[in-house]
Design a protein around this motif. Structure first.
Motif, PDB file in Angstrom:
ATOM      1  N   LEU A  61       0.830  -1.198   0.000  1.00  0.00           N
ATOM      2  CA  LEU A  61       0.000   0.000   0.000  1.00  0.00           C
ATOM      3  C   LEU A  61       0.869   1.255   0.000  1.00  0.00           C
ATOM      4  O   LEU A  61       0.535   2.244  -0.646  1.00  0.00           O
ATOM      5  CB  LEU A  61      -0.944  -0.018   1.206  1.00  0.00           C
ATOM      6  CG  LEU A  61      -2.009   1.069   1.224  1.00  0.00           C
ATOM      7  CD1 LEU A  61      -2.957   0.924   0.039  1.00  0.00           C
ATOM      8  CD2 LEU A  61      -2.786   1.018   2.524  1.00  0.00           C
ATOM      9  N   GLN A 101      -8.028   7.797   4.897  1.00  0.00           N
ATOM     10  CA  GLN A 101      -6.764   7.137   4.559  1.00  0.00           C
ATOM     11  C   GLN A 101      -6.925   6.342   3.272  1.00  0.00           C
ATOM     12  O   GLN A 101      -8.025   5.864   2.952  1.00  0.00           O
ATOM     13  CB  GLN A 101      -6.341   6.183   5.664  1.00  0.00           C
ATOM     14  CG  GLN A 101      -6.092   6.837   6.993  1.00  0.00           C
ATOM     15  CD  GLN A 101      -5.864   5.797   8.076  1.00  0.00           C
ATOM     16  OE1 GLN A 101      -6.466   4.742   8.076  1.00  0.00           O
ATOM     17  NE2 GLN A 101      -4.979   6.123   9.006  1.00  0.00           N
ATOM     18  N   SER A 120      -5.823   3.374   2.781  1.00  0.00           N
ATOM     19  CA  SER A 120      -6.196   1.997   3.124  1.00  0.00           C
ATOM     20  C   SER A 120      -7.706   1.852   3.253  1.00  0.00           C
ATOM     21  O   SER A 120      -8.292   0.861   2.801  1.00  0.00           O
ATOM     22  CB  SER A 120      -5.513   1.548   4.414  1.00  0.00           C
ATOM     23  OG  SER A 120      -5.899   2.372   5.495  1.00  0.00           O
ATOM     24  N   LYS A 121      -8.365   2.830   3.851  1.00  0.00           N
ATOM     25  CA  LYS A 121      -9.821   2.773   3.996  1.00  0.00           C
ATOM     26  C   LYS A 121     -10.502   2.917   2.640  1.00  0.00           C
ATOM     27  O   LYS A 121     -11.509   2.253   2.373  1.00  0.00           O
ATOM     28  CB  LYS A 121     -10.298   3.851   4.965  1.00  0.00           C
ATOM     29  CG  LYS A 121      -9.773   3.619   6.376  1.00  0.00           C
ATOM     30  CD  LYS A 121     -10.470   4.464   7.382  1.00  0.00           C
ATOM     31  CE  LYS A 121      -9.893   4.335   8.754  1.00  0.00           C
ATOM     32  NZ  LYS A 121      -9.754   3.014   9.281  1.00  0.00           N
ATOM     33  N   SER A 133     -10.050  -0.437   0.801  1.00  0.00           N
ATOM     34  CA  SER A 133     -10.859  -1.499   1.416  1.00  0.00           C
ATOM     35  C   SER A 133     -12.338  -1.368   1.050  1.00  0.00           C
ATOM     36  O   SER A 133     -13.062  -2.359   1.054  1.00  0.00           O
ATOM     37  CB  SER A 133     -10.671  -1.535   2.924  1.00  0.00           C
ATOM     38  OG  SER A 133     -11.228  -0.382   3.522  1.00  0.00           O
ATOM     39  N   MET A 184      -7.277  -6.667  -0.243  1.00  0.00           N
ATOM     40  CA  MET A 184      -6.207  -6.234   0.659  1.00  0.00           C
ATOM     41  C   MET A 184      -5.883  -7.349   1.637  1.00  0.00           C
ATOM     42  O   MET A 184      -6.738  -8.129   2.019  1.00  0.00           O
ATOM     43  CB  MET A 184      -6.626  -4.994   1.454  1.00  0.00           C
ATOM     44  CG  MET A 184      -6.434  -3.703   0.711  1.00  0.00           C
ATOM     45  SD  MET A 184      -6.808  -2.253   1.729  1.00  0.00           S
ATOM     46  CE  MET A 184      -5.595  -2.380   3.010  1.00  0.00           C
ATOM     47  N   ALA A 204      -3.020  -7.995   5.181  1.00  0.00           N
ATOM     48  CA  ALA A 204      -2.042  -7.416   6.098  1.00  0.00           C
ATOM     49  C   ALA A 204      -1.014  -8.467   6.448  1.00  0.00           C
ATOM     50  O   ALA A 204      -1.329  -9.650   6.566  1.00  0.00           O
ATOM     51  CB  ALA A 204      -2.729  -6.910   7.355  1.00  0.00           C
ATOM     52  N   PHE A 226       0.465  -3.443   4.691  1.00  0.00           N
ATOM     53  CA  PHE A 226      -0.712  -3.778   3.898  1.00  0.00           C
ATOM     54  C   PHE A 226      -0.319  -3.969   2.449  1.00  0.00           C
ATOM     55  O   PHE A 226       0.509  -3.227   1.914  1.00  0.00           O
ATOM     56  CB  PHE A 226      -1.769  -2.677   4.009  1.00  0.00           C
ATOM     57  CG  PHE A 226      -2.406  -2.616   5.363  1.00  0.00           C
ATOM     58  CD1 PHE A 226      -3.461  -3.450   5.688  1.00  0.00           C
ATOM     59  CD2 PHE A 226      -1.934  -1.740   6.323  1.00  0.00           C
ATOM     60  CE1 PHE A 226      -4.036  -3.411   6.947  1.00  0.00           C
ATOM     61  CE2 PHE A 226      -2.506  -1.679   7.579  1.00  0.00           C
ATOM     62  CZ  PHE A 226      -3.568  -2.525   7.892  1.00  0.00           C
ATOM     63  N   VAL A 281      -1.965  -4.860  -1.577  1.00  0.00           N
ATOM     64  CA  VAL A 281      -3.154  -4.701  -2.413  1.00  0.00           C
ATOM     65  C   VAL A 281      -2.965  -5.538  -3.672  1.00  0.00           C
ATOM     66  O   VAL A 281      -1.860  -5.636  -4.220  1.00  0.00           O
ATOM     67  CB  VAL A 281      -3.325  -3.215  -2.813  1.00  0.00           C
ATOM     68  CG1 VAL A 281      -4.531  -3.035  -3.709  1.00  0.00           C
ATOM     69  CG2 VAL A 281      -3.401  -2.332  -1.599  1.00  0.00           C
TER      70      VAL A 281
END
Length: 74
Positions: free
Chosen positions: A20, A43, A45-46, A49, A57, A59, A68, A70
């Motif tokens: 990420l 963010q 990441s949010k 997701s 995604m 982790a 993270f 992707v």
């Protein structure tokens, strides 16, 4: 969003996953003004997701911070 696909293609590794962080750096190269808050997310990441139809995604914890990754769905 084409910009996300372009950044992913710049950051993807041979295994088909992109970190990420690398994707975020690629996004900045493609569009220095990119900000996930423009799209309603605090963010990256949010934001990723929420795009479950396009991205997956995962982790990974390596004796330190969680990293993270992707991958684009086919």
């Amino acid at each position: 969003m084409p910009i996300l696909s372009q950044a992913f293609e710049m950051a993807v590794q041979q295994d088909g996953w992109a970190s990420l962080a690398n994707m975020g750096n690629a996004l900045y190269q493609v569009d220095p003004g990119f900000d996930p808050r423009t799209y309603g997310h605090k963010q990256l990441s949010k934001m990723i997701s929420k795009l479950k139809d396009r991205f997956e995604m995962r982790a990974q914890e390596n004796d330190g911070p969680i990293i993270f990754y992707v991958r684009m769905k086919e």
